[in-house]
Design a protein around this motif. Sequence first.
Motif, mmCIF file in Angstrom:
data_model
loop_
_atom_site.group_PDB
_atom_site.id
_atom_site.type_symbol
_atom_site.label_atom_id
_atom_site.label_comp_id
_atom_site.label_asym_id
_atom_site.label_seq_id
_atom_site.Cartn_x
_atom_site.Cartn_y
_atom_site.Cartn_z
ATOM 1 N N PHE A 1 0.859 -1.188 0.000
ATOM 2 C CA PHE A 1 0.000 0.000 0.000
ATOM 3 C C PHE A 1 0.893 1.236 0.000
ATOM 4 O O PHE A 1 1.257 1.751 1.047
ATOM 5 C CB PHE A 1 -0.901 -0.042 1.236
ATOM 6 N N MET A 2 1.265 1.683 -1.210
ATOM 7 C CA MET A 2 2.208 2.800 -1.305
ATOM 8 C C MET A 2 2.072 3.597 -2.605
ATOM 9 O O MET A 2 2.957 4.345 -2.976
ATOM 10 C CB MET A 2 3.648 2.287 -1.157
ATOM 11 N N ASN A 3 0.944 3.432 -3.293
ATOM 12 C CA ASN A 3 0.748 4.142 -4.548
ATOM 13 C C ASN A 3 -0.738 4.398 -4.729
ATOM 14 O O ASN A 3 -1.560 3.542 -4.424
ATOM 15 C CB ASN A 3 1.297 3.285 -5.696
ATOM 16 N N SER A 4 -1.083 5.564 -5.271
ATOM 17 C CA SER A 4 -2.490 5.956 -5.422
ATOM 18 C C SER A 4 -3.023 5.835 -6.848
ATOM 19 O O SER A 4 -4.139 6.266 -7.120
ATOM 20 C CB SER A 4 -2.678 7.399 -4.935
ATOM 21 N N ASP A 5 -2.256 5.256 -7.758
ATOM 22 C CA ASP A 5 -2.696 5.176 -9.161
ATOM 23 C C ASP A 5 -4.043 4.471 -9.311
ATOM 24 O O ASP A 5 -4.912 4.936 -10.041
ATOM 25 C CB ASP A 5 -1.653 4.450 -10.016
ATOM 26 N N MET A 6 -4.215 3.340 -8.639
ATOM 27 C CA MET A 6 -5.467 2.584 -8.776
ATOM 28 C C MET A 6 -6.646 3.350 -8.185
ATOM 29 O O MET A 6 -7.747 3.332 -8.727
ATOM 30 C CB MET A 6 -5.373 1.218 -8.087
ATOM 31 N N LEU A 7 -6.407 4.042 -7.081
ATOM 32 C CA LEU A 7 -7.465 4.848 -6.470
ATOM 33 C C LEU A 7 -7.873 5.988 -7.403
ATOM 34 O O LEU A 7 -9.059 6.281 -7.548
ATOM 35 C CB LEU A 7 -7.012 5.392 -5.115
ATOM 36 N N ARG A 8 -6.899 6.615 -8.062
ATOM 37 C CA ARG A 8 -7.222 7.676 -9.034
ATOM 38 C C ARG A 8 -8.141 7.145 -10.130
ATOM 39 O O ARG A 8 -9.104 7.797 -10.519
ATOM 40 C CB ARG A 8 -5.952 8.245 -9.650
ATOM 41 N N LEU A 9 -7.814 5.946 -10.654
ATOM 42 C CA LEU A 9 -8.643 5.350 -11.703
ATOM 43 C C LEU A 9 -10.056 5.064 -11.199
ATOM 44 O O LEU A 9 -11.039 5.320 -11.899
ATOM 45 C CB LEU A 9 -8.009 4.048 -12.201
ATOM 46 N N ALA A 10 -10.156 4.537 -9.982
ATOM 47 C CA ALA A 10 -11.473 4.211 -9.420
ATOM 48 C C ALA A 10 -12.300 5.470 -9.197
ATOM 49 O O ALA A 10 -13.501 5.494 -9.496
ATOM 50 C CB ALA A 10 -11.312 3.443 -8.113
ATOM 51 N N VAL A 11 -11.690 6.516 -8.687
ATOM 52 C CA VAL A 11 -12.419 7.763 -8.449
ATOM 53 C C VAL A 11 -12.849 8.386 -9.771
ATOM 54 O O VAL A 11 -13.964 8.921 -9.877
ATOM 55 C CB VAL A 11 -11.575 8.734 -7.593
ATOM 56 N N THR A 12 -12.012 8.294 -10.799
ATOM 57 C CA THR A 12 -12.406 8.791 -12.124
ATOM 58 C C THR A 12 -13.638 8.044 -12.617
ATOM 59 O O THR A 12 -14.563 8.643 -13.161
ATOM 60 C CB THR A 12 -11.246 8.631 -13.131
ATOM 61 N N LYS B 1 -15.883 6.889 -16.480
ATOM 62 C CA LYS B 1 -14.850 6.391 -17.395
ATOM 63 C C LYS B 1 -13.984 5.367 -16.671
ATOM 64 O O LYS B 1 -13.410 5.669 -15.633
ATOM 65 C CB LYS B 1 -13.970 7.534 -17.888
ATOM 66 N N CYS B 2 -13.899 4.169 -17.248
ATOM 67 C CA CYS B 2 -13.082 3.114 -16.642
ATOM 68 C C CYS B 2 -12.129 2.581 -17.696
ATOM 69 O O CYS B 2 -12.519 1.780 -18.544
ATOM 70 C CB CYS B 2 -13.955 1.996 -16.086
ATOM 71 N N GLY B 3 -10.918 3.043 -17.653
ATOM 72 C CA GLY B 3 -9.908 2.555 -18.582
ATOM 73 C C GLY B 3 -9.158 1.394 -17.970
ATOM 74 O O GLY B 3 -8.729 1.445 -16.826
ATOM 75 N N GLY B 4 -9.019 0.322 -18.708
ATOM 76 C CA GLY B 4 -8.274 -0.825 -18.212
ATOM 77 C C GLY B 4 -6.782 -0.550 -18.218
ATOM 78 O O GLY B 4 -6.298 0.390 -18.858
ATOM 79 N N LEU B 5 -6.065 -1.374 -17.505
ATOM 80 C CA LEU B 5 -4.614 -1.266 -17.412
ATOM 81 C C LEU B 5 -3.960 -2.263 -18.346
ATOM 82 O O LEU B 5 -4.590 -3.215 -18.790
ATOM 83 C CB LEU B 5 -4.160 -1.608 -15.982
ATOM 84 N N LYS B 6 -2.685 -2.067 -18.596
ATOM 85 C CA LYS B 6 -1.850 -3.073 -19.237
ATOM 86 C C LYS B 6 -0.806 -3.490 -18.218
ATOM 87 O O LYS B 6 -0.229 -2.648 -17.530
ATOM 88 C CB LYS B 6 -1.119 -2.515 -20.456
#
Length: 158
Positions: free
Chosen positions: A72-83, A89-94
């Motif tokens: 638990f040390m990065n907010s990238d996934m939370l940013r995507l979920a909040v967007t 808008k839900c963009g998948g990851l690679k």
Amino acid sequence: MADNYVRLADTISSKEGIAYITINGSNRELFEISSLKAQLDLVVQSRRMLGHRMTQHKVVGAEGTGSMTMYFMNSDMLRLAVTYIKEGKCGGLKLKVKNEDAQSTIGAQEVQLLNVILNTIPVATIDDQSDDPITIDTDFSFDDIDVLSYFNLPENYR
């Protein structure tokens, strides 16, 4: 052939891997990963056909699934979920994952998982009973796969 056996040196250590993530076209090392497993689950149809007493099977599709543990040390996934929550808008990851062990003669296998969707998004965690780093477990799905390189046969089998 006395040399045809599995050599321990040719097995791949699970610690000898690296993963990269692409979010909105931006690539970075997935440094917060602790463990990751991905697999293809084949969809198999079973049917007894006229004139044949055995049940026959046919592969009719596949599903990409996996699981991972992240620190638990990065907010990238939370940013995507909040967007997604705010804008729909839900963009998948690679995810690009490479397994390679310098001691092994089999080389590397590198795969890219496309349209990865995490089932669980870390938001906040507090625990006064633990001295361990905070980790988050999540399952995920993916819609497609590209194999960038495959393992070779061990040197003593070539």
